[in-house]
Design a protein around this motif. Structure first.
Motif, mmCIF file in Angstrom:
data_model
loop_
_atom_site.group_PDB
_atom_site.id
_atom_site.type_symbol
_atom_site.label_atom_id
_atom_site.label_comp_id
_atom_site.label_asym_id
_atom_site.label_seq_id
_atom_site.Cartn_x
_atom_site.Cartn_y
_atom_site.Cartn_z
ATOM 1 N N ILE A 216 0.839 -1.208 0.000
ATOM 2 C CA ILE A 216 0.000 0.000 0.000
ATOM 3 C C ILE A 216 0.872 1.255 0.000
ATOM 4 O O ILE A 216 0.619 2.201 -0.752
ATOM 5 C CB ILE A 216 -0.975 -0.016 1.192
ATOM 6 N N LEU A 217 1.889 1.286 0.826
ATOM 7 C CA LEU A 217 2.789 2.449 0.853
ATOM 8 C C LEU A 217 3.502 2.642 -0.489
ATOM 9 O O LEU A 217 3.655 3.775 -0.967
ATOM 10 C CB LEU A 217 3.812 2.303 1.977
ATOM 11 N N ALA A 218 3.935 1.560 -1.111
ATOM 12 C CA ALA A 218 4.602 1.655 -2.413
ATOM 13 C C ALA A 218 3.648 2.217 -3.465
ATOM 14 O O ALA A 218 4.043 3.041 -4.303
ATOM 15 C CB ALA A 218 5.130 0.289 -2.839
ATOM 16 N N ALA A 219 2.395 1.820 -3.443
ATOM 17 C CA ALA A 219 1.415 2.322 -4.409
ATOM 18 C C ALA A 219 1.159 3.815 -4.208
ATOM 19 O O ALA A 219 1.081 4.583 -5.179
ATOM 20 C CB ALA A 219 0.112 1.540 -4.293
ATOM 21 N N VAL A 220 1.043 4.250 -2.971
ATOM 22 C CA VAL A 220 0.803 5.676 -2.690
ATOM 23 C C VAL A 220 2.002 6.517 -3.106
ATOM 24 O O VAL A 220 1.859 7.563 -3.754
ATOM 25 C CB VAL A 220 0.483 5.874 -1.189
ATOM 26 N N ILE A 221 3.189 6.082 -2.787
ATOM 27 C CA ILE A 221 4.401 6.826 -3.155
ATOM 28 C C ILE A 221 4.566 6.862 -4.666
ATOM 29 O O ILE A 221 4.891 7.907 -5.244
ATOM 30 C CB ILE A 221 5.633 6.214 -2.463
ATOM 31 N N ALA A 222 4.308 5.764 -5.358
ATOM 32 C CA ALA A 222 4.419 5.729 -6.821
ATOM 33 C C ALA A 222 3.422 6.675 -7.461
ATOM 34 O O ALA A 222 3.727 7.330 -8.463
ATOM 35 C CB ALA A 222 4.215 4.309 -7.327
ATOM 36 N N THR A 223 2.236 6.792 -6.914
ATOM 37 C CA THR A 223 1.227 7.707 -7.455
ATOM 38 C C THR A 223 1.704 9.149 -7.379
ATOM 39 O O THR A 223 1.566 9.913 -8.337
ATOM 40 C CB THR A 223 -0.102 7.549 -6.697
ATOM 41 N N PHE A 224 2.275 9.539 -6.274
ATOM 42 C CA PHE A 224 2.774 10.905 -6.134
ATOM 43 C C PHE A 224 4.012 11.148 -6.986
ATOM 44 O O PHE A 224 4.146 12.196 -7.620
ATOM 45 C CB PHE A 224 3.077 11.233 -4.673
ATOM 46 N N VAL A 225 4.926 10.208 -7.032
ATOM 47 C CA VAL A 225 6.167 10.379 -7.780
ATOM 48 C C VAL A 225 5.901 10.443 -9.280
ATOM 49 O O VAL A 225 6.453 11.277 -9.993
ATOM 50 C CB VAL A 225 7.163 9.239 -7.445
#
Length: 131
Positions: A28-37
């Motif tokens: 979940i954290l990887a998906a959220v960070i990838a969305t912002f990046v």
């Protein structure tokens, strides 16, 4: 072998649940960070509105009626095709409103018309009438 002791022994349950939870949180954290990046969150807010239109060339002044769907800001709309009149860009259109300016000459059943929505570099055809 003591069967009662085997059933009551739950030492392995807690570590397995802990590992599953840690993997889920990491994904979940990887998906959220990838969305912002990657900037995917910005493109989601700039979606074309959904609307339906009734093109009535047989009326006295040729009407384009907003039949339903999202509210439309006239400053984001333009007409293209065989049409010489314009959309009132100072108005906000809801269901039942005529998109053409009140002093327009309308259109005929031989015309081809597209209603184009554009905002912030994005554009889409949200309605069309083909003769």
């Amino acid at each position: 072998m003591d069967l009662k002791a085997l059933i009551q022994d739950d030492d392995a349950v807690s570590p397995v649940i802990g590992v599953i939870l840690m993997v889920a949180i990491t994904v979940i954290l990887a998906a959220v960070i990838a969305t912002f990046v990657l900037g995917l969150g910005d493109s989601l807010s700039n979606q074309a509105p959904q609307a339906s239109f009734d093109f009535n060339p047989d009326s006295s002044d040729g009407e384009i009626i907003h039949d339903g769907g999202d509210e439309l800001d006239g400053s984001n709309l333009e007409l293209s095709g065989d049409l010489t009149n314009n959309i009132d860009n100072t108005e906000t259109f809801t269901a039942g409103d005529d998109l053409l300016e009140s002093n327009s000459t309308g259109f005929s059943s031989d015309d081809t018309i597209r209603i184009i929505w554009s905002d912030g570099g994005s554009s889409a055809t949200i309605g069309s009438y083909n003769a």
